[in-house]
Scaffold this active site. Structure first.
Site, mmCIF file in Angstrom:
data_model
loop_
_atom_site.group_PDB
_atom_site.id
_atom_site.type_symbol
_atom_site.label_atom_id
_atom_site.label_comp_id
_atom_site.label_asym_id
_atom_site.label_seq_id
_atom_site.Cartn_x
_atom_site.Cartn_y
_atom_site.Cartn_z
ATOM 1 N N ASP A 24 0.854 -1.178 0.000
ATOM 2 C CA ASP A 24 0.000 0.000 0.000
ATOM 3 C C ASP A 24 0.899 1.239 0.000
ATOM 4 O O ASP A 24 2.104 1.146 0.268
ATOM 5 C CB ASP A 24 -0.890 -0.037 1.246
ATOM 6 C CG ASP A 24 -1.713 1.223 1.406
ATOM 7 O OD1 ASP A 24 -2.426 1.594 0.463
ATOM 8 O OD2 ASP A 24 -1.631 1.846 2.483
ATOM 9 N N ASP A 26 -0.288 5.220 0.900
ATOM 10 C CA ASP A 26 -0.561 6.211 1.941
ATOM 11 C C ASP A 26 -0.604 5.571 3.322
ATOM 12 O O ASP A 26 -1.366 4.628 3.562
ATOM 13 C CB ASP A 26 -1.902 6.911 1.673
ATOM 14 C CG ASP A 26 -1.861 7.770 0.411
ATOM 15 O OD1 ASP A 26 -1.042 8.702 0.376
ATOM 16 O OD2 ASP A 26 -2.622 7.490 -0.528
#
Length: 233
Positions: A24, A26
């Site tokens: 991922d 953020d």
């Protein structure tokens, strides 16, 4: 963290080799979850609305369609989803243009995965324009593939982004390690059948089957990720 890793492809049990790492963006690699909330707060303030801080846990980690849609409904703001999405992306891009801090351990982990030629993908609910901007800081050379939230029919918490990443890399989702920071991302990875390392950013995440929770990426290296394949088979 210094790690001693076996040669690529070494496995301790049949079918247990790590094939890829899916990350991922953020809150996992870049310290930006707070940036999104700051931008959302500023945009809605300009529209004459104050966001309730308790809503932050509702919108964190999800696709913009879900988070923006929730905030429009919660505030009653007179703006369309398309209009709000433009304002949020514009505001976020300006924010990261001023400062884009990496999460502790992120640069070291990406360098280690690259050095060992581990297929690595960036899988984010953020739009392509945001991913491409962040890649300038992360280093595009670290990723064989990137998947943006506006490039899949259904984004997180659905499994589609992680299934697309695994298919794009030509690997088995069950032999991929996913690193996520939110419950939404964890749900997507687990629905895709991946092993998950959760590094909670905003809200707590509890350990579960095929899910390991750590406090920081500084606890994660290639030996650790390869070990998941044998510990959770």
């Amino acid at each position: 963290m210094t790690s001693t890793v076996p040669a690529l492809g070494t496995r301790t049990a049949e079918g247990s080799a790590l094939q890829a790492v899916l990350l991922d963006m953020d809150g996992t690699l870049v310290d930006t979850e707070g940036f999104w909330w700051d931008v959302e707060t500023e945009v809605f303030a300009s529209l004459g609305h104050t966001l309730d801080d308790s809503w932050r846990h509702v919108v964190v980690g999800g696709p913009m369609t879900r988070s923006a849609g929730f905030l429009i409904e919660a505030t009653g703001a007179d703006i369309t989803l398309a209009e709000l999405s433009v304002l949020l992306n514009d505001g976020f891009e300006q924010r990261i243009g001023r400062d884009l801090p990496l999460m502790p351990g992120a640069a070291r982990l990406l360098a280690e995965l690259s050095a060992h030629e581990i297929p690595t993908a960036l899988v984010s609910a953020s739009h392509r324009r945001i991913i491409d901007r962040v890649l300038k800081t992360l280093g595009p050379q670290h990723f064989a593939l990137t998947v943006a939230g506006d490039e899949v029919p259904r984004t997180k918490p659905h499994p589609d982004p992680y299934l697309a990443a695994a298919a794009g890399l030509g690997v088995d989702p069950a032999r991929c390690a996913v690193i996520e920071d939110t419950a939404t991302g964890v749900a997507a990875a687990e629905a895709a059948g991946c092993h998950v390392v959760a590094v909670p950013s905003v809200a707590p995440i509890t350990p579960a089957a095929r899910r390991t929770v750590v406090a920081s990426l500084e606890e994660v290296d290639l030996t650790f990720l390869r070990g998941l394949m044998t510990q959770m088979r």
